[in-house]
Motif scaffolding. Structure first.
Motif, PDB file in Angstrom:
ATOM      1  N   GLU A   1       0.829  -1.191   0.040  1.00 46.39           N
ATOM      2  CA  GLU A   1       0.079   0.118   0.052  1.00 46.39           C
ATOM      3  C   GLU A   1       0.822   1.370   0.010  1.00 46.39           C
TER       4      GLU A   1
ATOM      5  N   CYS B   1      -2.583   0.250  -4.014  1.00 49.48           N
ATOM      6  CA  CYS B   1      -2.252  -1.025  -3.629  1.00 49.48           C
ATOM      7  C   CYS B   1      -1.589  -1.789  -4.828  1.00 49.48           C
TER       8      CYS B   1
ATOM      9  N   TRP C   1     -10.344  -3.146   0.441  1.00 51.80           N
ATOM     10  CA  TRP C   1      -9.693  -2.400   1.478  1.00 51.80           C
ATOM     11  C   TRP C   1     -10.195  -2.413   2.903  1.00 51.80           C
TER      12      TRP C   1
ATOM     13  N   ARG D   1      -9.936  -1.548   7.289  1.00 43.19           N
ATOM     14  CA  ARG D   1      -9.257  -0.485   8.257  1.00 43.19           C
ATOM     15  C   ARG D   1      -9.439  -0.970   9.394  1.00 43.19           C
TER      16      ARG D   1
ATOM     17  N   ARG E   1     -10.812  -4.954  12.864  1.00 45.00           N
ATOM     18  CA  ARG E   1     -10.630  -4.700  11.384  1.00 45.00           C
ATOM     19  C   ARG E   1     -11.910  -4.904  10.656  1.00 45.00           C
TER      20      ARG E   1
ATOM     21  N   TYR F   1      -5.617  -1.463   4.922  1.00 48.36           N
ATOM     22  CA  TYR F   1      -5.094  -2.418   4.634  1.00 48.36           C
ATOM     23  C   TYR F   1      -5.723  -3.212   3.128  1.00 48.36           C
TER      24      TYR F   1
ATOM     25  N   ASN G   1      -6.179  -6.015   0.383  1.00 44.18           N
ATOM     26  CA  ASN G   1      -6.580  -7.405   0.462  1.00 44.18           C
ATOM     27  C   ASN G   1      -6.964  -7.919  -0.925  1.00 44.18           C
TER      28      ASN G   1
ATOM     29  N   TRP H   1      -2.721 -10.328   2.163  1.00 39.71           N
ATOM     30  CA  TRP H   1      -2.967  -8.987   2.922  1.00 39.71           C
ATOM     31  C   TRP H   1      -1.666  -8.154   2.667  1.00 39.71           C
TER      32      TRP H   1
ATOM     33  N   GLN I   1       0.635  -4.819   4.269  1.00 40.35           N
ATOM     34  CA  GLN I   1       1.494  -4.458   5.743  1.00 40.35           C
ATOM     35  C   GLN I   1       0.525  -3.249   6.138  1.00 40.35           C
ATOM     36  N   GLY I   2      -0.216  -2.515   5.303  1.00 40.57           N
ATOM     37  CA  GLY I   2      -1.028  -1.537   6.010  1.00 40.57           C
ATOM     38  C   GLY I   2      -0.296  -0.134   5.990  1.00 40.57           C
TER      39      GLY I   2
END
Length: 115
Positions: free
Chosen positions: A6, A22, A36, A38, A45, A94, A96, A105, A107-108
């Motif tokens: 991301e 992404c 997406w 969060r 999450r 994040y 996905n 996934w 890493q954010g």
């Protein structure tokens, strides 16, 4: 292996905009749903938005009309355009990618909405 990275997060004032990206690399096969999610501190999450390989979208009620999810299948890249941001949008976001055979996934990336 498959990797999702991301980018585009940061600090923005209420009412502002951000565009998250992404990038999917590696040997990812077949059709997959990109989404997406969060997670705010102390919270679970949650799904924000999803988009199928055919372009069908779904949004959480809290972001409808403000966020837009999209994808470029040729580039294996997804996007989340976030407008009219609110303090409650503050979270780690994040990326996905999932199918019947895998679930990957990123890493954010941190999004902070504050004045």
């Amino acid at each position: 292996q498959v990797q999702l990275v991301e980018s585009g997060g940061g600090l923005v004032q209420p009412g502002g905009s951000l565009r998250l990206s992404c990038a999917v690399s590696g040997n990812i096969f077949g059709r997959y749903v990109m989404g997406w999610y969060r997670q705010a501190p102390g919270k679970q999450r949650d799904m924000v938005a999803t988009v199928t390989s055919a372009g069908g979208t779904n949004y959480a009620d809290s972001v409808k009309g403000r966020f837009t999810i999209s994808r470029d299948n040729a580039k294996n890249t997804g996007y989340l355009q976030m407008n009219s941001l609110k303090a409650e949008d503050t979270a780690v976001y994040y990326c996905n990618a999932r199918s019947f055979n895998y679930n990957y996934w990123g890493q954010g990336t941190q999004v902070t909405v504050s004045s």
